[in-house]
Design a protein around this motif. Structure first.
Motif, PDB file in Angstrom:
ATOM      1  N   ALA A  70       0.841  -1.205   0.000  1.00 22.59           N
ATOM      2  CA  ALA A  70       0.000   0.000   0.000  1.00 22.59           C
ATOM      3  C   ALA A  70       0.876   1.255   0.000  1.00 22.59           C
ATOM      4  CB  ALA A  70      -0.937   0.001   1.202  1.00 22.59           C
ATOM      5  N   PHE A  71       1.959   1.223   0.774  1.00 25.82           N
ATOM      6  CA  PHE A  71       2.870   2.363   0.786  1.00 25.82           C
ATOM      7  C   PHE A  71       3.520   2.551  -0.583  1.00 25.82           C
ATOM      8  CE2 PHE A  71       3.273   1.800   5.555  1.00 25.82           C
ATOM      9  CZ  PHE A  71       2.653   3.002   5.863  1.00 25.82           C
ATOM     10  N   ARG A  72       3.958   1.456  -1.196  1.00 21.77           N
ATOM     11  CA  ARG A  72       4.584   1.562  -2.512  1.00 21.77           C
ATOM     12  C   ARG A  72       3.597   2.092  -3.550  1.00 21.77           C
ATOM     13  NH1 ARG A  72       6.993  -2.994  -0.516  1.00 21.77           N
ATOM     14  NH2 ARG A  72       5.607  -4.434  -1.596  1.00 21.77           N
ATOM     15  N   ALA A  73       2.353   1.615  -3.516  1.00 21.39           N
ATOM     16  CA  ALA A  73       1.330   2.101  -4.448  1.00 21.39           C
ATOM     17  C   ALA A  73       1.086   3.598  -4.245  1.00 21.39           C
ATOM     18  CB  ALA A  73       0.031   1.312  -4.277  1.00 21.39           C
ATOM     19  N   ALA A  74       1.060   4.018  -2.998  1.00 20.37           N
ATOM     20  CA  ALA A  74       0.843   5.438  -2.703  1.00 20.37           C
ATOM     21  C   ALA A  74       2.012   6.288  -3.187  1.00 20.37           C
ATOM     22  CB  ALA A  74       0.637   5.628  -1.204  1.00 20.37           C
ATOM     23  N   LEU A  75       3.224   5.800  -2.974  1.00 22.23           N
ATOM     24  CA  LEU A  75       4.391   6.557  -3.433  1.00 22.23           C
ATOM     25  C   LEU A  75       4.426   6.632  -4.961  1.00 22.23           C
ATOM     26  CD1 LEU A  75       7.043   5.269  -0.882  1.00 22.23           C
ATOM     27  CD2 LEU A  75       5.927   7.520  -0.933  1.00 22.23           C
ATOM     28  N   TRP A  76       4.038   5.535  -5.616  1.00 23.31           N
ATOM     29  CA  TRP A  76       3.986   5.526  -7.079  1.00 23.31           C
ATOM     30  C   TRP A  76       2.929   6.509  -7.585  1.00 23.31           C
ATOM     31  CZ3 TRP A  76       6.836   4.099 -10.994  1.00 23.31           C
ATOM     32  CH2 TRP A  76       6.264   4.073 -12.269  1.00 23.31           C
ATOM     33  N   ALA A  77       1.731   6.473  -7.005  1.00 19.47           N
ATOM     34  CA  ALA A  77       0.658   7.385  -7.417  1.00 19.47           C
ATOM     35  C   ALA A  77       1.060   8.832  -7.156  1.00 19.47           C
ATOM     36  CB  ALA A  77      -0.645   7.043  -6.694  1.00 19.47           C
ATOM     37  N   SER A  78       1.754   9.059  -6.059  1.00 22.55           N
ATOM     38  CA  SER A  78       2.208  10.411  -5.734  1.00 22.55           C
ATOM     39  C   SER A  78       3.229  10.901  -6.756  1.00 22.55           C
ATOM     40  CB  SER A  78       2.833  10.436  -4.338  1.00 22.55           C
ATOM     41  OG  SER A  78       1.870  10.082  -3.378  1.00 22.55           O
ATOM     42  N   GLU A  79       4.097  10.003  -7.159  1.00 22.56           N
ATOM     43  CA  GLU A  79       5.081  10.355  -8.188  1.00 22.56           C
ATOM     44  C   GLU A  79       4.382  10.677  -9.499  1.00 22.56           C
ATOM     45  OE1 GLU A  79       8.838  11.043  -9.749  1.00 22.56           O
ATOM     46  OE2 GLU A  79       8.377  10.550  -7.668  1.00 22.56           O
ATOM     47  N   GLU A  80       3.411   9.857  -9.872  1.00 22.46           N
ATOM     48  CA  GLU A  80       2.654  10.082 -11.107  1.00 22.46           C
ATOM     49  C   GLU A  80       1.926  11.428 -11.080  1.00 22.46           C
ATOM     50  OE1 GLU A  80       1.937   7.998 -14.004  1.00 22.46           O
ATOM     51  OE2 GLU A  80       3.844   7.173 -13.343  1.00 22.46           O
ATOM     52  N   ALA A  81       1.435  11.817  -9.909  1.00 26.00           N
ATOM     53  CA  ALA A  81       0.687  13.068  -9.763  1.00 26.00           C
ATOM     54  C   ALA A  81       1.608  14.271  -9.596  1.00 26.00           C
ATOM     55  CB  ALA A  81      -0.259  12.972  -8.572  1.00 26.00           C
ATOM     56  N   GLY A  82       2.898  14.013  -9.407  1.00 24.60           N
ATOM     57  CA  GLY A  82       3.834  15.112  -9.226  1.00 24.60           C
ATOM     58  C   GLY A  82       3.770  15.755  -7.852  1.00 24.60           C
ATOM     59  N   LEU A  83       3.332  14.979  -6.856  1.00 28.20           N
ATOM     60  CA  LEU A  83       3.271  15.523  -5.499  1.00 28.20           C
ATOM     61  C   LEU A  83       4.672  15.779  -4.972  1.00 28.20           C
ATOM     62  CD1 LEU A  83       0.504  13.422  -3.735  1.00 28.20           C
ATOM     63  CD2 LEU A  83       0.385  15.792  -4.460  1.00 28.20           C
ATOM     64  N   ARG A  84       4.803  16.813  -4.196  1.00 29.98           N
ATOM     65  CA  ARG A  84       6.077  17.136  -3.567  1.00 29.98           C
ATOM     66  C   ARG A  84       5.922  16.997  -2.065  1.00 29.98           C
ATOM     67  NH1 ARG A  84       7.462  22.858  -5.744  1.00 29.98           N
ATOM     68  NH2 ARG A  84       8.573  22.806  -3.774  1.00 29.98           N
ATOM     69  N   ALA A  85       6.837  16.285  -1.450  1.00 25.78           N
ATOM     70  CA  ALA A  85       6.752  16.027  -0.005  1.00 25.78           C
ATOM     71  C   ALA A  85       6.799  17.308   0.811  1.00 25.78           C
ATOM     72  CB  ALA A  85       7.866  15.081   0.422  1.00 25.78           C
ATOM     73  N   ASP A  86       7.482  18.326   0.317  1.00 27.86           N
ATOM     74  CA  ASP A  86       7.553  19.572   1.073  1.00 27.86           C
ATOM     75  C   ASP A  86       6.230  20.337   1.065  1.00 27.86           C
ATOM     76  OD1 ASP A  86       7.961  20.110  -1.688  1.00 27.86           O
ATOM     77  OD2 ASP A  86       8.938  22.015  -1.218  1.00 27.86           O
ATOM     78  N   ARG A  87       5.290  19.933   0.193  1.00 22.01           N
ATOM     79  CA  ARG A  87       3.998  20.604   0.114  1.00 22.01           C
ATOM     80  C   ARG A  87       2.834  19.729   0.549  1.00 22.01           C
ATOM     81  NH1 ARG A  87       3.851  23.122  -5.747  1.00 22.01           N
ATOM     82  NH2 ARG A  87       3.426  25.184  -4.953  1.00 22.01           N
TER      83      ARG A  87
END
Length: 116
Positions: A70-87
């Motif tokens: 679940a964590f890996r899927a979330a990190l992958w989806a976040s990467e696809e969406a261009g999410l930035r951890a600082d935001r």
């Protein structure tokens, strides 16, 4: 665009830029109400919103389940969406939750590599 649609688009654009996923989910019904989905000039914003909402769902699932996949899927989806951890506070929480699992997996792979 009429003034109301322009206002909705501007607000959605601000929320997308801020990567405030919870507020974005709350504002999502306004897309249909404002009929932005019928406007070709809003297509790129709506595609970005869809990617962010997919990432939001994956992040929520990861935080609820707390499993490596679940964590890996979330990190992958976040990467696809261009999410930035600082935001994105949710992405920070997922990354922190996945850290111990990642460390254990790395240690397992190192042990397997040493045995081979």
């Amino acid at each position: 665009l009429n003034q109301w649609q322009l206002g909705v688009m501007n607000r959605l654009d601000e929320v997308v830029e801020a990567q405030d996923l919870e507020l974005l989910e709350d504002l999502h019904p306004w897309i249909e109400r404002s009929r932005l989905d019928q406007r070709p000039d809003a297509a790129s914003l709506l595609q970005e919103i869809d990617r962010l909402l997919d990432a939001f769902d994956a992040l929520k699932t990861a935080l609820e389940l707390g499993t490596g996949p679940a964590f890996r899927a979330a990190l992958w989806a976040s990467e696809e969406a261009g999410l930035r951890a600082d935001r994105c506070e949710m992405l920070q929480r997922v990354d922190l939750g996945y850290g111990p699992i990642r460390s254990r997996n790395t240690a397992r792979w190192a042990m397997l590599g040493a045995c081979a």
